[in-house]
Design a protein around this motif. Structure first.
Motif, PDB file in Angstrom:
ATOM      1  N   ARG A  91       0.737  -1.328   0.142  1.00  0.00           N
ATOM      2  CA  ARG A  91       0.204  -0.013   0.066  1.00  0.00           C
ATOM      3  C   ARG A  91       0.988   1.262   0.000  1.00  0.00           C
ATOM      4  N   GLY A  92       1.861   1.311  -0.738  1.00  0.00           N
ATOM      5  CA  GLY A  92       2.582   2.499  -1.108  1.00  0.00           C
ATOM      6  C   GLY A  92       3.637   2.606  -0.049  1.00  0.00           C
ATOM      7  N   VAL A  93       4.113   1.756   0.512  1.00  0.00           N
ATOM      8  CA  VAL A  93       5.424   1.664   1.550  1.00  0.00           C
ATOM      9  C   VAL A  93       6.257   0.599   1.146  1.00  0.00           C
ATOM     10  N   THR A  94       7.342   0.833   0.825  1.00  0.00           N
ATOM     11  CA  THR A  94       8.364  -0.098   0.368  1.00  0.00           C
ATOM     12  C   THR A  94       8.856  -0.632   1.755  1.00  0.00           C
ATOM     13  N   VAL A  95       9.149  -1.869   1.888  1.00  0.00           N
ATOM     14  CA  VAL A  95       9.693  -2.403   3.085  1.00  0.00           C
ATOM     15  C   VAL A  95      11.069  -2.818   2.427  1.00  0.00           C
ATOM     16  N   HIS A  96      12.304  -2.617   2.978  1.00  0.00           N
ATOM     17  CA  HIS A  96      13.616  -2.883   2.591  1.00  0.00           C
ATOM     18  C   HIS A  96      14.027  -3.800   3.787  1.00  0.00           C
ATOM     19  N   ALA A  97      14.137  -5.248   3.692  1.00  0.00           N
ATOM     20  CA  ALA A  97      14.768  -6.119   4.689  1.00  0.00           C
ATOM     21  C   ALA A  97      16.438  -6.238   4.628  1.00  0.00           C
ATOM     22  N   ARG A  98      16.765  -6.099   5.765  1.00  0.00           N
ATOM     23  CA  ARG A  98      18.280  -6.094   5.834  1.00  0.00           C
ATOM     24  C   ARG A  98      18.628  -7.216   7.143  1.00  0.00           C
ATOM     25  N   PRO A  99      19.507  -7.662   7.214  1.00  0.00           N
ATOM     26  CA  PRO A  99      19.903  -8.580   8.225  1.00  0.00           C
ATOM     27  C   PRO A  99      20.279  -8.034   9.619  1.00  0.00           C
ATOM     28  N   ILE A 100      19.990  -8.779  10.681  1.00  0.00           N
ATOM     29  CA  ILE A 100      20.387  -8.359  11.923  1.00  0.00           C
ATOM     30  C   ILE A 100      21.438  -9.422  12.547  1.00  0.00           C
ATOM     31  N   PRO A 120       9.368  10.854   5.800  1.00  0.00           N
ATOM     32  CA  PRO A 120      10.707  10.599   6.351  1.00  0.00           C
ATOM     33  C   PRO A 120      11.095   8.850   6.227  1.00  0.00           C
ATOM     34  N   SER A 121      12.021   8.299   5.624  1.00  0.00           N
ATOM     35  CA  SER A 121      12.378   7.058   5.694  1.00  0.00           C
ATOM     36  C   SER A 121      12.701   6.496   7.382  1.00  0.00           C
ATOM     37  N   VAL A 122      12.505   5.406   7.608  1.00  0.00           N
ATOM     38  CA  VAL A 122      12.700   4.878   8.881  1.00  0.00           C
ATOM     39  C   VAL A 122      13.199   3.584   8.800  1.00  0.00           C
ATOM     40  N   LEU A 123      14.409   3.388   9.735  1.00  0.00           N
ATOM     41  CA  LEU A 123      15.163   2.169  10.013  1.00  0.00           C
ATOM     42  C   LEU A 123      14.351   1.625  11.261  1.00  0.00           C
ATOM     43  N   VAL A 124      14.034   0.664  11.163  1.00  0.00           N
ATOM     44  CA  VAL A 124      13.258  -0.419  12.535  1.00  0.00           C
ATOM     45  C   VAL A 124      14.210  -1.437  12.886  1.00  0.00           C
ATOM     46  N   CYS A 125      14.903  -1.552  13.742  1.00  0.00           N
ATOM     47  CA  CYS A 125      16.050  -2.442  14.202  1.00  0.00           C
ATOM     48  C   CYS A 125      15.391  -3.108  15.712  1.00  0.00           C
ATOM     49  N   PRO A 126      14.397  -3.848  15.780  1.00  0.00           N
ATOM     50  CA  PRO A 126      13.878  -4.285  16.933  1.00  0.00           C
ATOM     51  C   PRO A 126      14.821  -4.952  18.045  1.00  0.00           C
ATOM     52  N   GLU A 127      15.841  -5.572  17.316  1.00  0.00           N
ATOM     53  CA  GLU A 127      16.853  -6.328  18.264  1.00  0.00           C
ATOM     54  C   GLU A 127      18.009  -6.811  17.279  1.00  0.00           C
ATOM     55  N   SER A 128      19.292  -6.444  17.830  1.00  0.00           N
ATOM     56  CA  SER A 128      20.475  -6.821  17.052  1.00  0.00           C
ATOM     57  C   SER A 128      21.688  -6.311  17.895  1.00  0.00           C
ATOM     58  N   ALA A 129      22.796  -6.782  17.778  1.00  0.00           N
ATOM     59  CA  ALA A 129      24.122  -6.534  18.316  1.00  0.00           C
ATOM     60  C   ALA A 129      24.643  -5.489  17.289  1.00  0.00           C
ATOM     61  N   TYR A 130      25.545  -4.711  17.549  1.00  0.00           N
ATOM     62  CA  TYR A 130      26.250  -3.698  16.673  1.00  0.00           C
ATOM     63  C   TYR A 130      27.010  -4.682  15.899  1.00  0.00           C
ATOM     64  N   PHE A 131      26.941  -4.105  14.396  1.00  0.00           N
ATOM     65  CA  PHE A 131      27.836  -4.920  13.372  1.00  0.00           C
ATOM     66  C   PHE A 131      27.914  -4.003  12.213  1.00  0.00           C
TER      67      PHE A 131
END
Length: 193
Positions: A91-100, A120-131
């Motif tokens: 519905r008009g929102v592109t979801v770019h999937a990236r690894p955690i 605005p574009s938004v990065l949503v990272c619910p859980e991850s280590a820094y890498f």
């Protein structure tokens, strides 16, 4: 505008034997208009089937490879598994999937998402280590806002799967976003910080 998005919705009071430390900020009725549900990985504080049962069946659900089996029988309109690097549009929102980077088990392998639509574009990272993946996200997708997790980082060995506040700041710098919103802290006491 016009698309309510829920990311790892979890309204439960327990995860395994750990009681929720703070009440959820939403009630099930607040999620009645959700049209897109994003699931980052298969840990029960992120893929919470009892909460998903309360969400509209008309919603599209996007998550990592293997997660669809956990939703079998829930009756969502559309369930899509995305591999890291694959995109989808709802519905008009592109979801770019990236690894955690959150662990080595199939349940821990998951995704963060960069959402692009009007505004605005938004990065949503619910859980991850820094890498190093955060620098790639910044270089390739340049999100305006970064929602980054803080929690579960003490003792220090836990930082292989979770971010400390310092790690979140480093990820924020790598991403190059204009605004940082810390998330995933305080709901469950998962470590000693």
């Amino acid at each position: 505008r016009g698309l309510d998005i829920a990311i790892d919705p979890m309204l439960g009071r327990w995860v395994g034997g750990v009681r929720r430390a703070t009440e959820p900020g939403l009630a099930p009725g607040d999620l009645d208009s959700v049209g897109l549900i994003l699931i980052s990985h298969r840990h029960p504080d992120h893929l919470h089937v009892p909460t998903l049962r309360k969400l509209p069946r008309t919603a599209s659900v996007i998550g990592p490879p293997g997660f669809a089996a956990d939703l079998a029988g829930l009756g969502f309109a559309r369930v899509t598994e995305l591999a890291p690097g694959v995109d989808a549009e709802v519905r008009g929102v592109t979801v770019h999937a990236r690894p955690i980077r959150h662990g080595d088990t199939d349940e821990a392998r998951g995704l963060c998402f960069v959402l692009r639509g009007p505004g605005p574009s938004v990065l949503v990272c619910p859980e991850s280590a820094y890498f190093s993946g955060f620098a790639s996200i910044g270089r390739d997708l340049a999100p305006d806002i970064a929602l980054l997790p803080i929690g579960g980082f003490w003792p220090a060995s836990f930082r292989r799967r979770h971010m400390s506040p310092f790690d979140a700041l480093a990820a924020f710098a790598d991403v190059g976003a204009r605004m940082l919103i810390p998330i995933h802290h305080g709901a469950f006491a998962l470590s000693y910080e």
